[in-house]
Design a protein around this motif. Structure first.
Motif, mmCIF file in Angstrom:
data_model
loop_
_atom_site.group_PDB
_atom_site.id
_atom_site.type_symbol
_atom_site.label_atom_id
_atom_site.label_comp_id
_atom_site.label_asym_id
_atom_site.label_seq_id
_atom_site.Cartn_x
_atom_site.Cartn_y
_atom_site.Cartn_z
ATOM 1 N N LEU A 104 76.500 9.671 57.665
ATOM 2 C CA LEU A 104 77.567 10.083 56.760
ATOM 3 C C LEU A 104 78.887 9.993 57.504
ATOM 4 O O LEU A 104 79.065 10.594 58.563
ATOM 5 C CB LEU A 104 77.334 11.508 56.262
ATOM 6 C CG LEU A 104 78.311 12.052 55.217
ATOM 7 C CD1 LEU A 104 77.623 13.092 54.332
ATOM 8 C CD2 LEU A 104 79.557 12.696 55.856
ATOM 9 N N ASN B 111 82.438 11.150 57.737
ATOM 10 C CA ASN B 111 83.236 12.281 57.284
ATOM 11 C C ASN B 111 84.713 12.013 57.524
ATOM 12 O O ASN B 111 85.131 11.724 58.644
ATOM 13 C CB ASN B 111 82.809 13.548 58.047
ATOM 14 C CG ASN B 111 83.726 14.729 57.775
ATOM 15 O OD1 ASN B 111 84.183 14.931 56.649
ATOM 16 N ND2 ASN B 111 84.007 15.504 58.806
ATOM 17 N N ILE C 123 76.594 6.890 53.725
ATOM 18 C CA ILE C 123 77.432 7.701 52.838
ATOM 19 C C ILE C 123 78.866 7.683 53.378
ATOM 20 O O ILE C 123 79.076 7.866 54.579
ATOM 21 C CB ILE C 123 76.934 9.161 52.767
ATOM 22 C CG1 ILE C 123 75.508 9.226 52.201
ATOM 23 C CG2 ILE C 123 77.877 10.024 51.932
ATOM 24 C CD1 ILE C 123 74.875 10.612 52.301
ATOM 25 N N PHE C 124 79.832 7.445 52.485
ATOM 26 C CA PHE C 124 81.231 7.519 52.885
ATOM 27 C C PHE C 124 82.050 8.027 51.704
ATOM 28 O O PHE C 124 81.507 8.315 50.636
ATOM 29 C CB PHE C 124 81.752 6.172 53.403
ATOM 30 C CG PHE C 124 81.602 5.013 52.451
ATOM 31 C CD1 PHE C 124 82.661 4.600 51.642
ATOM 32 C CD2 PHE C 124 80.405 4.304 52.377
ATOM 33 C CE1 PHE C 124 82.533 3.523 50.786
ATOM 34 C CE2 PHE C 124 80.271 3.222 51.517
ATOM 35 C CZ PHE C 124 81.324 2.832 50.720
ATOM 36 N N VAL C 125 83.356 8.168 51.903
ATOM 37 C CA VAL C 125 84.213 8.789 50.899
ATOM 38 C C VAL C 125 85.130 7.768 50.246
ATOM 39 O O VAL C 125 85.682 6.907 50.926
ATOM 40 C CB VAL C 125 85.073 9.906 51.528
ATOM 41 C CG1 VAL C 125 85.917 10.617 50.465
ATOM 42 C CG2 VAL C 125 84.203 10.911 52.248
ATOM 43 N N TYR D 228 81.819 16.647 46.340
ATOM 44 C CA TYR D 228 81.491 17.639 47.369
ATOM 45 C C TYR D 228 82.415 18.850 47.323
ATOM 46 O O TYR D 228 82.138 19.870 47.947
ATOM 47 C CB TYR D 228 81.515 17.003 48.762
ATOM 48 C CG TYR D 228 82.820 16.364 49.149
ATOM 49 C CD1 TYR D 228 83.794 17.097 49.819
ATOM 50 C CD2 TYR D 228 83.085 15.031 48.848
ATOM 51 C CE1 TYR D 228 84.995 16.519 50.172
ATOM 52 C CE2 TYR D 228 84.285 14.448 49.204
ATOM 53 C CZ TYR D 228 85.236 15.196 49.862
ATOM 54 O OH TYR D 228 86.439 14.621 50.209
ATOM 55 N N TYR E 103 85.166 11.517 46.466
ATOM 56 C CA TYR E 103 83.726 11.636 46.265
ATOM 57 C C TYR E 103 82.963 11.011 47.429
ATOM 58 O O TYR E 103 83.426 10.056 48.054
ATOM 59 C CB TYR E 103 83.292 10.912 44.979
ATOM 60 C CG TYR E 103 84.032 11.338 43.740
ATOM 61 C CD1 TYR E 103 83.479 12.271 42.862
ATOM 62 C CD2 TYR E 103 85.285 10.807 43.442
ATOM 63 C CE1 TYR E 103 84.168 12.665 41.714
ATOM 64 C CE2 TYR E 103 85.970 11.200 42.299
ATOM 65 C CZ TYR E 103 85.411 12.128 41.446
ATOM 66 O OH TYR E 103 86.094 12.512 40.325
ATOM 67 N N TRP E 104 81.762 11.515 47.680
ATOM 68 C CA TRP E 104 80.840 10.825 48.559
ATOM 69 C C TRP E 104 80.097 9.772 47.736
ATOM 70 O O TRP E 104 79.676 10.037 46.594
ATOM 71 C CB TRP E 104 79.824 11.800 49.143
ATOM 72 C CG TRP E 104 80.363 12.648 50.249
ATOM 73 C CD1 TRP E 104 81.424 12.387 51.060
ATOM 74 C CD2 TRP E 104 79.845 13.922 50.667
ATOM 75 N NE1 TRP E 104 81.600 13.406 51.961
ATOM 76 C CE2 TRP E 104 80.659 14.353 51.751
ATOM 77 C CE3 TRP E 104 78.795 14.732 50.245
ATOM 78 C CZ2 TRP E 104 80.426 15.571 52.410
ATOM 79 C CZ3 TRP E 104 78.558 15.933 50.905
ATOM 80 C CH2 TRP E 104 79.374 16.351 51.972
ATOM 81 N N ALA F 136 70.100 8.894 51.193
ATOM 82 C CA ALA F 136 71.337 9.450 50.668
ATOM 83 C C ALA F 136 71.072 10.289 49.425
ATOM 84 O O ALA F 136 71.628 11.385 49.265
ATOM 85 C CB ALA F 136 72.323 8.327 50.352
ATOM 86 N N PHE G 17 71.913 14.230 48.896
ATOM 87 C CA PHE G 17 72.756 14.723 47.812
ATOM 88 C C PHE G 17 72.051 15.824 47.015
ATOM 89 O O PHE G 17 72.660 16.844 46.670
ATOM 90 C CB PHE G 17 73.145 13.578 46.875
ATOM 91 C CG PHE G 17 74.155 12.619 47.460
ATOM 92 C CD1 PHE G 17 75.049 13.025 48.427
ATOM 93 C CD2 PHE G 17 74.206 11.300 47.017
ATOM 94 C CE1 PHE G 17 75.988 12.145 48.962
ATOM 95 C CE2 PHE G 17 75.130 10.404 47.535
ATOM 96 C CZ PHE G 17 76.023 10.829 48.513
ATOM 97 N N CYS H 35 72.075 18.835 49.104
ATOM 98 C CA CYS H 35 73.434 19.324 49.305
ATOM 99 C C CYS H 35 73.939 20.128 48.107
ATOM 100 O O CYS H 35 74.813 20.972 48.246
ATOM 101 C CB CYS H 35 74.376 18.152 49.589
ATOM 102 S SG CYS H 35 75.968 18.646 50.298
#
Length: 449
Positions: free
Chosen positions: A69, A71, A122-124, A165, A340-341, A352, A356, A359
């Protein structure tokens, strides 16, 4: 958050950009929107070269391959590492958290990762960056977590692609204690006349109230262009509108058009802010100067969101939000997920998805809300945010008095142009009419590119 925000349906193509949400200024002590907002501009806070990872060496055997991920919120790096450790403890699955920032631009870092075939799982992204990743994001439709929120990001062609998130809000944050001492009820600040009267009262009582200026507003474009060019400009787009009303963002995205009458009203309100702001902060200040001044009680209002004060220990007064009421009757704040992720379709999609779903559950929400100071987007979250702005923020949302984050749907990079117009206005190079005409020219030219 019990209220549902209509999922964003993206249409049309956007200019190619790999900028990901989460970019921040090169100061690791700044708070969430310094980290979040500069996602739209230039820099971030921790270098990818000094990436921290969590739980990667554990001997616990999980049911999924490790998930990476990326961040982009360095101010919650420690909490994200704790999240990864908790995920390992409860599921046996490994989540590796890589935090970027410092002199590393997120868009540049993602380009490098993509070119090196080293993309995180996972990224934003922001909503307006979804089209840049067309065909490269996993469809998360039907996952368990989607039944617990109305804040997911939905694309008209790619499906459900964004995991929310956090929920954030932006308006004019205020020091309730100072307003009470001055005899001003913030709930009455829903018209230009009410704002003008309040500013005059506060300014006349500066010595008595112990304040430096009415507003902690900074229009410096190099380091704070993300704030003026995105969040403050976003009030022109959405203030007073319901969450699903896209009138002005649609106009903007139709070749860069603006409503000049509305922009003129907005300009006059910004002119009032310029007049009653600390001159030193207005032109040459920094995010840290702005937030520190508000925390110290030097400024009654601040042009940020709930990210600027995350802990009750940060202030000794009650915080709240007031609307940018540049037209009569405006009574909304902007609220929703600004980013968003997403899951990279060629990465560990199943891992992923598993993360989620976990999470959105109790253990993760406990860390994200109580430790990281985020506001949960999930209906069944039992934790009330500790954020000092949460009470005010939630009152707007539960009453339905909130507008959407449609500023995140403008043409990517526009904020780097509009922020300079705010700066010139603050420096006195433009009057209100000049602000409007220059905004119109700058926006039209940018969309014509």
């Amino acid at each position: 958050m019990k209220k549902k925000l209509m999922s964003v349906l993206l249409a049309g193509s956007m200019v190619l950009s790999l900028a990901a949400c989460g970019e921040t200024a090169a100061d690791t002590t700044t708070s969430s929107d310094n980290a979040e907002a500069q996602t739209e501009t230039q820099t971030e806070t921790q270098s990818a070269d000094t990436t921290e990872t969590a739980a990667a060496t554990s001997e616990v055997a999980g049911t999924q391959e490790a998930v990476r991920l990326l961040n982009g919120k360095p101010e919650i790096n420690d909490q994200m590492q704790a999240l990864a450790a908790k995920y390992l403890e409860e599921t046996g699955n490994v989540l590796t958290v890589e935090t970027i920032g410092g002199d590393t631009n997120a868009s540049d870092e993602l380009k490098k990762m993509y070119q090196a075939d080293n993309m995180p799982d996972i990224f934003v992204i922001e909503a307006n960056q979804a089209a840049n990743w067309d065909g490269m994001l996993a469809d998360l439709s039907g996952e368990e977590w989607t039944n617990k929120t109305g804040f997911e990001l939905v694309d008209s062609t790619m499906g459900t692609i964004g995991f929310p998130y956090t929920v954030e809000a932006t308006a004019l944050g205020y020091n309730a204690d100072i307003l009470a001492k001055a005899g001003i009820d913030p709930s009455t600040l829903t018209s230009p006349d009410a704002w003008k009267a309040a500013c005059e009262t506060l300014d006349s009582k500066k010595d008595e109230l112990g304040i430096t200026a009415v507003f902690g507003w900074c229009a410096e474009p190099t380091n704070l262009g993300w704030s003026s060019g995105t969040h403050v400009f976003g009030q022109y787009l959405d203030a007073g509108l319901k969450a699903d009303d896209t009138t002005y963002i649609d106009l903007l995205n139709d070749g860069g058009k603006i409503d000049e009458a509305r922009m003129k009203n907005f300009a006059e309100f910004i002119g009032m802010m310029n007049q009653y702001s600390d001159p030193a902060l207005l032109v040459d200040g920094t995010y840290d100067n702005q937030v520190a001044g508000f925390k110290e009680g030097k400024y009654v209002f601040i042009t940020q969101g709930n990210w600027c004060i995350t802990s009750p220990a940060d202030v000794n007064f009650e915080c709240g939000f007031a609307p940018y009421a540049f037209e009569d009757g405006i009574n909304t704040i902007i609220a929703g997920p600004p980013s968003y992720w997403v899951a990279y379709s060629n990465g560990n999609v199943e891992g992923a998805k598993a993360f989620f779903n976990w999470c959105a559950g109790d253990s993760a929400q406990n860390i994200l809300v109580n430790d990281a100071g985020l506001v949960s987007p999930f209906d069944d979250c039992q934790y009330e945010a500790v954020n000092p702005f949460y009470k005010s923020m939630n009152s707007y949302i539960t009453a339905g008095n909130y507008s959407g984050w449609h500023t995140m749907l403008k043409k990517d990079g526009l904020q780097n142009e509009t922020c300079n117009v705010f700066a010139d206005y603050a420096k006195g190079k433009l009057d209100a009419d000049g602000f409007v005409s220059t905004m119109a020219q700058v926006i039209s030219a940018y969309y014509a590119q």
